[in-house]
Design a protein around this motif. Structure first.
Motif, PDB file in Angstrom:
ATOM      1  N   UNK B 229      37.852 -15.332  -4.660  1.00 33.43           N
ATOM      2  CA  UNK B 229      37.942 -16.442  -3.953  1.00 33.43           C
ATOM      3  C   UNK B 229      38.235 -17.706  -4.677  1.00 33.43           C
ATOM      4  N   UNK B 230      38.519 -17.637  -5.871  1.00 28.69           N
ATOM      5  CA  UNK B 230      38.920 -19.060  -6.383  1.00 28.69           C
ATOM      6  C   UNK B 230      40.367 -19.399  -6.774  1.00 28.69           C
ATOM      7  N   UNK B 231      41.115 -18.771  -6.192  1.00 32.46           N
ATOM      8  CA  UNK B 231      42.554 -19.005  -6.490  1.00 32.46           C
ATOM      9  C   UNK B 231      43.080 -20.656  -6.176  1.00 32.46           C
ATOM     10  N   UNK B 232      42.719 -20.929  -4.882  1.00 34.05           N
ATOM     11  CA  UNK B 232      42.844 -22.382  -4.758  1.00 34.05           C
ATOM     12  C   UNK B 232      41.904 -23.141  -4.502  1.00 34.05           C
ATOM     13  N   UNK B 233      40.627 -23.118  -3.879  1.00 34.00           N
ATOM     14  CA  UNK B 233      39.436 -23.932  -3.522  1.00 34.00           C
ATOM     15  C   UNK B 233      38.270 -22.811  -3.039  1.00 34.00           C
ATOM     16  N   UNK B 234      37.326 -22.405  -4.032  1.00 29.69           N
ATOM     17  CA  UNK B 234      36.179 -21.602  -3.470  1.00 29.69           C
ATOM     18  C   UNK B 234      35.733 -21.621  -2.314  1.00 29.69           C
ATOM     19  N   UNK B 235      34.961 -22.951  -2.120  1.00 26.92           N
ATOM     20  CA  UNK B 235      34.166 -23.179  -0.943  1.00 26.92           C
ATOM     21  C   UNK B 235      35.149 -23.696   0.115  1.00 26.92           C
ATOM     22  N   UNK B 236      36.126 -24.273   0.099  1.00 27.98           N
ATOM     23  CA  UNK B 236      36.994 -24.844   1.154  1.00 27.98           C
ATOM     24  C   UNK B 236      37.798 -23.819   1.683  1.00 27.98           C
ATOM     25  N   UNK B 237      38.309 -22.982   0.905  1.00 27.65           N
ATOM     26  CA  UNK B 237      39.367 -22.075   1.269  1.00 27.65           C
ATOM     27  C   UNK B 237      38.982 -20.526   1.044  1.00 27.65           C
ATOM     28  N   UNK B 238      38.534 -19.917  -0.204  1.00 27.64           N
ATOM     29  CA  UNK B 238      38.279 -18.705  -0.588  1.00 27.64           C
ATOM     30  C   UNK B 238      37.234 -18.127   0.231  1.00 27.64           C
ATOM     31  N   UNK B 239      35.882 -18.852   0.261  1.00 30.78           N
ATOM     32  CA  UNK B 239      34.953 -18.091   1.111  1.00 30.78           C
ATOM     33  C   UNK B 239      35.103 -18.114   2.311  1.00 30.78           C
ATOM     34  N   UNK B 240      35.805 -19.165   3.046  1.00 28.17           N
ATOM     35  CA  UNK B 240      35.910 -19.091   4.620  1.00 28.17           C
ATOM     36  C   UNK B 240      36.990 -17.889   4.704  1.00 28.17           C
ATOM     37  N   UNK B 241      38.013 -18.126   4.132  1.00 28.86           N
ATOM     38  CA  UNK B 241      38.917 -17.217   4.307  1.00 28.86           C
ATOM     39  C   UNK B 241      38.504 -15.371   4.089  1.00 28.86           C
ATOM     40  N   UNK B 242      37.827 -15.248   3.232  1.00 28.03           N
ATOM     41  CA  UNK B 242      37.011 -13.881   2.878  1.00 28.03           C
ATOM     42  C   UNK B 242      36.205 -13.645   4.307  1.00 28.03           C
ATOM     43  N   UNK B 243      35.243 -14.510   4.695  1.00 30.72           N
ATOM     44  CA  UNK B 243      34.191 -14.325   5.860  1.00 30.72           C
ATOM     45  C   UNK B 243      35.191 -14.046   7.060  1.00 30.72           C
ATOM     46  N   UNK B 244      36.364 -14.696   7.221  1.00 27.30           N
ATOM     47  CA  UNK B 244      37.073 -14.392   8.574  1.00 27.30           C
ATOM     48  C   UNK B 244      37.845 -12.960   8.486  1.00 27.30           C
ATOM     49  N   UNK B 245      38.192 -12.725   7.348  1.00 22.81           N
ATOM     50  CA  UNK B 245      38.846 -11.441   7.031  1.00 22.81           C
ATOM     51  C   UNK B 245      37.896 -10.344   7.129  1.00 22.81           C
ATOM     52  N   UNK B 246      36.679 -10.410   6.518  1.00 24.30           N
ATOM     53  CA  UNK B 246      35.598  -9.370   6.660  1.00 24.30           C
ATOM     54  C   UNK B 246      35.271  -9.337   8.067  1.00 24.30           C
ATOM     55  N   UNK B 247      35.101 -10.248   8.843  1.00 24.23           N
ATOM     56  CA  UNK B 247      34.578 -10.141  10.272  1.00 24.23           C
ATOM     57  C   UNK B 247      35.677  -9.616  11.452  1.00 24.23           C
ATOM     58  N   UNK B 248      37.179  -9.790  10.770  1.00 24.32           N
ATOM     59  CA  UNK B 248      38.126  -9.541  11.494  1.00 24.32           C
ATOM     60  C   UNK B 248      38.449  -8.049  11.396  1.00 24.32           C
ATOM     61  N   UNK B 249      38.601  -7.677  10.203  1.00 21.77           N
ATOM     62  CA  UNK B 249      38.926  -6.493   9.575  1.00 21.77           C
ATOM     63  C   UNK B 249      37.823  -5.293   9.399  1.00 21.77           C
ATOM     64  N   UNK B 250      36.818  -5.582   8.810  1.00 18.83           N
ATOM     65  CA  UNK B 250      36.037  -4.552   8.386  1.00 18.83           C
ATOM     66  C   UNK B 250      34.743  -4.610   9.424  1.00 18.83           C
ATOM     67  N   UNK B 251      34.068  -5.671   9.775  1.00 23.27           N
ATOM     68  CA  UNK B 251      32.936  -5.560  10.764  1.00 23.27           C
ATOM     69  C   UNK B 251      33.090  -4.849  11.902  1.00 23.27           C
ATOM     70  N   UNK B 252      34.413  -4.978  12.553  1.00 28.50           N
ATOM     71  CA  UNK B 252      34.752  -4.283  13.829  1.00 28.50           C
ATOM     72  C   UNK B 252      34.652  -2.597  13.623  1.00 28.50           C
ATOM     73  N   UNK B 253      35.017  -2.315  12.323  1.00 29.23           N
ATOM     74  CA  UNK B 253      34.917  -0.797  12.134  1.00 29.23           C
ATOM     75  C   UNK B 253      33.746  -0.213  11.709  1.00 29.23           C
ATOM     76  N   UNK B 254      32.750  -1.263  11.721  1.00 21.68           N
ATOM     77  CA  UNK B 254      31.426  -0.780  11.229  1.00 21.68           C
ATOM     78  C   UNK B 254      31.232  -0.554   9.713  1.00 21.68           C
ATOM     79  N   UNK B 255      32.007  -1.382   8.802  1.00 20.49           N
ATOM     80  CA  UNK B 255      31.928  -1.407   7.433  1.00 20.49           C
ATOM     81  C   UNK B 255      31.035  -2.649   7.037  1.00 20.49           C
TER      82      UNK B 255
END
Lengths: 481, 481
Positions: B229-255
């Protein structure tokens, strides 16, 4: 002797990413990676590039065996098509590198790789560890050799190396850095670095007494034997027995090349005492070898104190670069080619730590030499397609303080990155190891003394061309906003 | 995968001495060598034995090829009969060793070799460098693992290792010392140490934006992905993007197994902020991996500051043991057999530095455990043929302060040196790597906490038996006079 396939010596993420690039088509993209470092070990002024020959061998041998593929298949995460691709894998890209033995500075590419994404990614770990390791040891060896001010330095550290490659390739790097030879037999057999050595304490312990041990050795090896004199008592037993044997066995035969080795105790004190005893016995030709946890700092002190040492044998502190055992080379994406247009798009890695911001783009690297003194003045990084008319005065500027500019007039420009692979074919022949060592010595002769100081050396300039500097700033501004 | 013949990885003096032993008949003498060390790296209280399996492979493969012999012949100093002897060379002796994963202490034999003089001499360098290297890394890894207090530690250092063996065997040693896995694919393929890893910054740079890079990755590898999550900006970009992707892609699958990785900036600050953001997004299951020049000291501080890290990825400071990069194992002659009588004559190496005086003779090594607490009480070195009745109370004493004696009553004795080779045949089967790691963990559980302290640990006792102590003193008195 033996050929080890290190294709699987990669970080696992290189395989997961490659599988991803394969599936989404990115593997057709041509990418550019730079291998560079940020800080000279031991806070020195420069490093010595080494390890390229082993990188070349690795690239030539790159392939994945059936066993490798089977191992990957069992992981259950790799696409079968990707595994088929890997089983036919070979490197098809271009590689540019700074030749071994060249003094190098932070933030300049030591190696640039231009290749399809997967190929460039899979070679990351091996390139890094090989260049990091050998450059570290060549750099350390050179510091030690400079401290010895012309006295011979030998590499004795195999037994304390960090693994077999640490010993074997480390001794190779030490020779590039200026050591005259090694104790490691395999480094001689593989690379032609002269190996030598005479006896351990166990030789002396095997005999009834030290005199007999010395005498037997000199009768067996009358050509330039070195007797280890500290097994029992250096000045009371070792040196007197050595003198007696030299005079009984060698001098009558007209042989006057021989040496003693001090391996414990205070080298300064013992070497002066031993020198006096040898001279008084008429053995002025006898050399004194010293070996006991030496490094550039201790050797510098010994030289200042007038230690009577002709040859320094340096072990663990050289072969592990113990005072600074990590060379922090990194491998960063600097550009990507547009598949359709072929346009090269520069890439940057930003960081809150400004020293970690990369220099983007596919680049050339020039070193400028002053024609009058012959000395290296500065290096300059340029965009790959920049054309500079070096017949005219050329102005360079400091990227961190752009008002600090300098115009070079009577100078010669040399391009440092040379082609190593072209479309997967090796187009470079590694020089003989003794030629690399000689080239290294010559190149270091072209650095100002100020750059060579152990403590707080002068900061050699590695500048960016105006064009490159502009590109970097444009990219930085994009990510700032 | 590949088998490298390291028979020529010896110090050249081992060959010159061996040629001498061959010519004067000493090669028929049976000698005893101990491999031991004098000081624990990082001033720790103990080391972890490692590298034996590679030593066994080396001994089994020992041979000199025609190329090797030809190389030696060209040196012009070796007897033809000796070269013929070498071309038929194989190891015919006995080897005893402390099993891998065992906590070890200064001055106790890790390996004892009983063999004809040349055989014992020629294996010196490889034994030393292999045991020195792997023991160093296993010891360092164990310190780091203890600092992490139960959090997972992974080995990530290949790219900064000192050569290929440094990376591959170093990762093996790190696993023995307690790391849960490695990034090094070859270590997994060769030794079965679990390799893992997900993405580098270059993965993210290859995409138009971080979100797409994350999303593509999670779609490809939904099983336990770790997003950097630190390629551009950890807290402003990396973590929010990770959260978004986890919730969009993994959580709906029960992962609900996934993680983020912090690789720059202040780990304490960033991990707490990231933890809060993840929790607020309902991703309490998301793990946080941290990796950025970590070692036991930094991890200890991070733990004290309440850093929210679940997994530590440790690189250069582990794989080079950078704060203490040399393990100083030595290989010393301790006895010689009389050819006719078969009597074992103890040998000693004296030195003005008393810590460098060796423990003579062919020895056994016992570790005594308290039956009540199960803890290790002390080790005792005995002469090979001593018979001790362990059913009775047993008195041990400090060799440096002989008035300090202790009588053990309710205890169990365990012999630490086990037979590895007998008359050149391997009689030992190396345990599986996961069993070595488990054994190591269990054995460290039997050490008192005082011995495990990072700073100024309690000095664990390694005593000499009365019989061995007497022999040592007799020999010392001979050389004193």
């Amino acid at each position: 002797m033996t050929e080890t396939n290190y294709s699987m010596l990669c970080d696992f993420y290189e395989l997961t990413m490659s599988n991803g690039y394969f599936k989404n088509g990115f593997y057709k993209k041509t990418v550019y990676f730079d291998l560079f470092f940020r800080k000279v070990p031991d806070n020195g002024g420069f490093a010595i590039a080494a390890g390229l020959e082993q990188v070349i061998d690795y690239i030539k041998n790159l392939h994945f065996s059936e066993t490798d593929i089977e191992y990957l298949r069992e992981k259950g995460i790799f696409d079968e098509e990707f595994l088929k691709y890997l089983s036919n894998f070979k490197f098809t890209g271009d590689i540019y590198a700074i030749p071994e033995g060249t003094p190098i500075f932070p933030n300049e590419p030591i190696i640039t790789v231009k290749a399809p994404a997967i190929e460039a990614q899979l070679i990351e770990t091996f390139l890094l560890l090989t260049i990091n390791h050998q450059t570290l040891i060549a750099t350390k060896a050179n510091r030690i050799v400079r401290a010895a001010q012309g006295r011979t330095v030998l590499e004795f550290g195999s037994r304390r190396a960090q693994g077999a490659t640490g010993a074997v390739d480390g001794a190779r790097a030490a020779y590039i850095g200026g050591c005259a030879g090694t104790a490691c037999t395999l480094t001689d057999a593989l690379y032609g670095v002269p190996a030598g050595g005479t006896m351990a304490h166990s030789w002396i312990q095997m005999f009834d007494n030290e005199y007999t041990a010395f005498r037997t050795y000199c009768e067996l090896y009358p050509e330039n034997p070195t007797l280890l004199v500290d097994t029992y008592n250096t000045l009371k037993s070792g040196v007197p027995n050595a003198i007696r044997v030299f005079k009984e066995v060698l001098v009558p035969k007209g042989i006057n090349k021989f040496a003693i080795r001090l391996d414990s105790g205070d080298i300064s004190y013992l070497s002066k005492k031993a020198r006096k005893m040898l001279d008084e016995a008429g053995l002025e030709n006898c050399k004194i070898v010293a070996s006991n946890s030496l490094d550039e700092y201790l050797i510098r002190d010994l030289m200042m104190q007038g230690a009577q040492v002709d040859v320094f044998g340096v072990g663990e502190r050289l072969i592990t670069s113990s005072s600074s055992p990590v060379f922090g080379g990194v491998y960063k994406l600097v550009a990507v080619e547009e598949p359709t247009s072929g346009e090269i798009i520069p890439k940057i890695k930003v960081s809150e730590n400004t020293t970690k911001i990369t220099n983007p783009h596919f680049k050339k690297l020039y070193r400028y030499y002053d024609n009058e003194s012959g000395k290296a003045l500065a290096d300059e990084l340029c965009v790959y397609d920049e054309v500079i008319d070096f017949s005219k005065p050329h102005t360079i500027f400091d990227q961190n303080a752009t008002w600090k500019a300098k115009t070079l007039t009577d100078f010669t420009a040399k391009e440092l990155l040379v082609p190593i692979f072209k479309d997967g074919e090796c187009v470079y022949e590694s020089p003989k190891i003794e030629d690399i060592a000689k080239y290294c010595k010559d190149q270091i002769g072209l650095l100002w003394d100020e750059v060579k100081r152990f403590e707080n050396p002068h900061n050699y300039y590695v500048d960016l061309s105006k064009k490159l500097w502009d590109i970097k700033n444009i990219l930085l501004n994009i990510y700032q906003s």
